[in-house]
Design an enzyme around this catalytic site. Structure first.
Site, short mmCIF file in Angstrom:
data_model
loop_
_atom_site.label_atom_id
_atom_site.label_comp_id
_atom_site.label_asym_id
_atom_site.label_seq_id
_atom_site.Cartn_x
_atom_site.Cartn_y
_atom_site.Cartn_z
CD1 TRP A 157 -32.15 -27.25 -59.64
CD2 TRP A 157 -33.02 -26.13 -61.51
NE1 TRP A 157 -32.67 -26.15 -59.35
CE2 TRP A 157 -33.05 -25.42 -60.44
CE3 TRP A 157 -33.52 -25.86 -62.87
CZ2 TRP A 157 -33.77 -24.44 -60.42
CZ3 TRP A 157 -34.15 -24.76 -62.71
CH2 TRP A 157 -34.36 -23.92 -61.80
CG ASN A 158 -29.75 -23.17 -64.35
OD1 ASN A 158 -28.84 -23.55 -63.87
ND2 ASN A 158 -29.59 -21.68 -64.80
CE LYS A 181 -24.81 -31.73 -54.80
NZ LYS A 181 -26.11 -31.50 -55.22
N PRO A 182 -23.48 -32.84 -58.80
CG PRO A 182 -23.87 -34.55 -60.49
CD PRO A 182 -23.46 -34.51 -59.24
N GLY A 232 -24.95 -21.50 -58.87
CA GLY A 232 -26.08 -21.83 -58.37
C GLY A 232 -26.90 -20.43 -57.48
CB SER A 233 -29.26 -19.92 -54.91
OG SER A 233 -28.81 -20.66 -53.97
CD GLU A 254 -22.73 -17.86 -63.96
OE1 GLU A 254 -21.86 -18.55 -64.76
OE2 GLU A 254 -23.79 -17.49 -63.87
CG LEU A 255 -23.28 -16.69 -56.64
CD1 LEU A 255 -23.23 -15.84 -55.37
CD2 LEU A 255 -23.37 -18.19 -56.22
CB CYS A 288 -27.52 -17.23 -63.84
SG CYS A 288 -26.13 -17.98 -65.10
CD GLU A 386 -31.91 -15.41 -60.15
OE1 GLU A 386 -31.67 -15.91 -58.94
OE2 GLU A 386 -31.17 -15.43 -61.00
P1 NAI Z 1 -29.43 -24.24 -55.15
O1 NAI Z 1 -28.23 -23.10 -55.04
O2 NAI Z 1 -29.78 -24.61 -53.81
O3 NAI Z 1 -28.50 -25.52 -55.94
C1 NAI Z 1 -27.35 -25.28 -56.82
C2 NAI Z 1 -26.35 -26.52 -56.41
O4 NAI Z 1 -25.87 -26.51 -55.18
C3 NAI Z 1 -27.17 -27.82 -56.28
O5 NAI Z 1 -26.31 -28.69 -56.74
C4 NAI Z 1 -27.47 -28.11 -54.82
O6 NAI Z 1 -27.39 -29.49 -54.31
C5 NAI Z 1 -26.08 -27.50 -54.32
N1 NAI Z 1 -26.06 -26.84 -52.90
C6 NAI Z 1 -27.11 -26.29 -52.15
N2 NAI Z 1 -26.93 -26.01 -51.05
C7 NAI Z 1 -25.50 -26.12 -50.66
C8 NAI Z 1 -24.60 -25.97 -49.70
N3 NAI Z 1 -25.10 -25.27 -48.55
N4 NAI Z 1 -23.34 -26.24 -50.05
C9 NAI Z 1 -23.01 -26.76 -51.24
N5 NAI Z 1 -23.74 -27.04 -51.96
C10 NAI Z 1 -25.14 -26.52 -52.01
O7 NAI Z 1 -30.41 -23.81 -55.99
P2 NAI Z 1 -31.89 -24.38 -56.13
O8 NAI Z 1 -32.52 -24.41 -54.70
O9 NAI Z 1 -31.95 -25.43 -56.80
O10 NAI Z 1 -32.48 -22.98 -56.56
C11 NAI Z 1 -32.96 -21.92 -56.08
C12 NAI Z 1 -32.80 -20.62 -56.62
O11 NAI Z 1 -31.52 -20.30 -56.79
C13 NAI Z 1 -33.52 -20.47 -58.14
O12 NAI Z 1 -34.73 -20.16 -57.85
C14 NAI Z 1 -32.67 -19.46 -58.74
O13 NAI Z 1 -33.18 -18.09 -58.37
C15 NAI Z 1 -31.18 -19.59 -58.16
N6 NAI Z 1 -30.31 -20.54 -59.12
C16 NAI Z 1 -29.37 -19.87 -59.87
C17 NAI Z 1 -28.71 -20.54 -60.83
C18 NAI Z 1 -27.63 -19.96 -61.67
O14 NAI Z 1 -27.50 -20.44 -62.59
N7 NAI Z 1 -27.19 -18.82 -61.15
C19 NAI Z 1 -28.88 -22.00 -60.76
C20 NAI Z 1 -29.93 -22.55 -60.13
C21 NAI Z 1 -30.38 -21.78 -59.22
#
Ligand code: NAI
Ligand code: MG
Length: 518
Positions: A157-158, A181-182, A232-233, A254-255, A288, A386
């Protein structure tokens, strides 16, 4: 709310593009500026993912048969379409993410530049290539680049526009179809970005969007596609990588990051502070590649700290759909809680707050001031975890070696920034930092926006690269077709021992041939 997207009908119009195969549970979507619920999304299921993948698979076959030039023409038009429609994109990106308009604008620019870049280079990258054969002149291998098929993209979402679309562009140019899948929080703006691509000429069936939760829809996607691009995370990234491994499909991830910024002894402290403020507080730190750790040489520490703290205090924090506020809201409640906890934990354990350190519910429910910490030590969460919020910690160092060693003392390795009066020196220090991208006299934009160069993470920050040639070639299967001319290499009637001797001599000889002769 001062945007036309607050109109429920307009948002419902975008949701018509979702792949949903039946009645589904609802996921509420809120506007972070106010905390108001603006819409509900269908919580997709594995059946929706299967339907989306089947639809995209059908469309992909004829897309792959089109010439690269026909495919990249869509990207070319898309760059203009996004720039033309920017007002709508900015409004909706802000509505769903709570970011400042300036931060949203960086996404519009980024998507247009990425489309232009891959429109320009795809034809060369995808061209079949002759390679040298095992026997010069007699064996002629050619390498072809086939699309993987259906690429699954899971985005956060960022940066809801950039991270939903920028990987899709090279994937499509390479002849793939896409299922996206956004993030649940920012699905509408992803739908808008995808609709603009259809308006630019993309066959609509080639790019499907399924809404829903990561654990359900994201995980199902990994089980049905031919490649996964995840942002994402680190936690979710490990699960995606494990599932991709089980399915033997390739992925890029990209984490997270805990990105360092170094201020060398020869830096101009004022210039470095101005750059560091953007590096730390762009997108309220929910980036990130944004900076959370600053290692400042003793010679310039006091001047840098004063200038940095003053600039952080001066940042205009606010919510609103016009240019003006430099920093917006955090995107959600857990993000705010994590930020508050990191600062409280540091303060309890003895750190000092030099700027910020306060929630601003008067501006918006998730607003938090740009914060500068000093005296952060090992054992505080802000030291090595982080935050993904507007919190930066200052550390005094005595030498470049100390700065490099401390910068590298992290499980992460995404992005770094180095400030110096001598760019050559900065570049050579940069090679010693264990990060996928390093910016000299810039925070993150120099490396990120140079789309011709790869970007991505070392260590726990990820796997694979986006941008650059790698950013497109990851979406292809390399296939080698080798044609044998003349006699096959085979002992034939020769005794095998004699043949082995002849081959030994031949192999030595071949190894000594200059490259141009092969
Ligand atoms: P997240 O990693 O859970 O979400 C990112 C995407 O992955 C979303 O579309 C989510 O629905 C999907 N997702 C979540 N679990 C999944 C799984 N098991 N299998 C497949 N897809 C999955 O991130 P969240 O919970 O929104 O944020 C948590 C922390 O992650 C943040 O505080 C930050 O530290 C980090 N983050 C890093 C990002 C980056 O750009 N590297 C972007 C967003 C979050
Ligand atoms: Mg999550």
């Amino acid at each position: 709310m001062n945007t036309e997207w607050a109109d429920a009908g307009r948002l419902a119009g975008l949701r018509e593009d979702l792949v949903v195969t039946g009645e589904r549970a609802r996921i509420p979507v809120e506007a972070p500026f106010t905390g108001e619920e603006i819409a509900e999304l269908p919580a997709g299921t594995e059946a929706d993912v299967e339907a989306a993948v089947a639809q995209v698979q059908d469309a992909q076959e004829s897309w792959a048969e089109r010439s690269v030039a026909e495919r990249t023409a869509v990207l070319d038009r898309y760059a203009d379409r996004v720039l033309d429609a920017q007002r709508d994109v900015l409004d909706l990106a802000q509505l769903e993410s709570g970011k400042s308009r300036r931060d949203a604008f960086e996404e519009v620019l980024d998507v247009a530049a990425t489309a232009d870049h891959y429109a320009n280079v795809a034809e060369d990258l995808l061209a079949s290539e002759r390679r040298s054969g095992v026997i010069p002149g007699l064996v002629r291998p050619t390498v072809h680049r086939h699309p993987k098929g259906v690429v699954g993209i899971i985005s956060p979402w960022n940066y809801p526009v950039t991270l939903a679309i920028s990987d899709a562009l090279p994937a499509l140019a390479a002849g793939n179809g896409v299922v996206l899948k956004p993030a649940e929080q920012t699905t509408h703006v992803a739908l808008l970005a995808r609709r603009l691509l259809v308006e630019a000429g993309l066959p609509p069936e080639l790019f499907a969007v399924v809404s829903g939760e990561g654990e359900r829809v994201g995980a199902a996607l990994v089980d049905h596609v031919d490649y996964v691009a995840f942002t994402g995370s680190t936690r979710a990234g490990r699960e995606v990588a494990a599932a991709a491994g089980r399915n033997l499909v390739d992925c890029s991830l990209e984490l997270g990051g805990k990105n360092p910024l170094l201020v060398l002894d020869d830096a101009d402290p004022q210039k470095a502070a101005a750059g560091a403020v953007r590096a730390c507080y762009a997108n309220a730190g929910q980036l990130c590649i944004s900076t959370e750790r600053l290692y400042v040489h003793d010679d310039v520490y006091d001047d840098f700290r004063d200038a940095f703290v003053a600039a952080a205090r001066d940042l205009r924090l606010g919510t609103g759909f016009s240019y003006g506020p430099e920093m917006g809201s955090l995107q959600n409640e857990p993000q705010l809680r994590k930020t508050v906890e990191h600062v409280e934990d540091a303060v309890e354990k003895g750190a000092d707050v030099l700027a910020g350190g306060r929630e601003r519910p008067d501006l918006g429910p998730y607003c938090y001031e740009p914060t500068v910490l000093e005296g952060v030590t090992e054992g505080m969460t802000a030291y090595d975890e982080e935050t993904f919020g507007p919190v930066a910690s200052l550390y005094r160092v005595d030498s470049v070696d100390e700065a490099v060693a401390r910068a590298n003392d992290s499980e992460y390795g995404l992005n770094a920034s180095i400030w110096t009066g001598n760019p050559e020196r900065g570049a050579s220090v940069g090679r010693r930092i264990d990060c996928g991208t390093v910016n000299v006299n810039e925070g993150y934009a120099a490396a990120w926006a140079s789309i011709d160069a790869p970007m991505g993470g070392m260590g726990d920050s990820g796997v694979g690269r986006r941008h650059g040639d790698e950013g497109l070639l990851r979406f292809t299967e390399a296939q080698t077709v080798a044609v044998q001319r003349g006699p096959r290499v085979d002992p034939g009637p020769l005794p095998q021992a004699l043949w082995a001797k002849a081959m030994t001599a031949g192999t030595r000889l071949l190894g000594r041939l200059p490259g141009w002769l092969r």
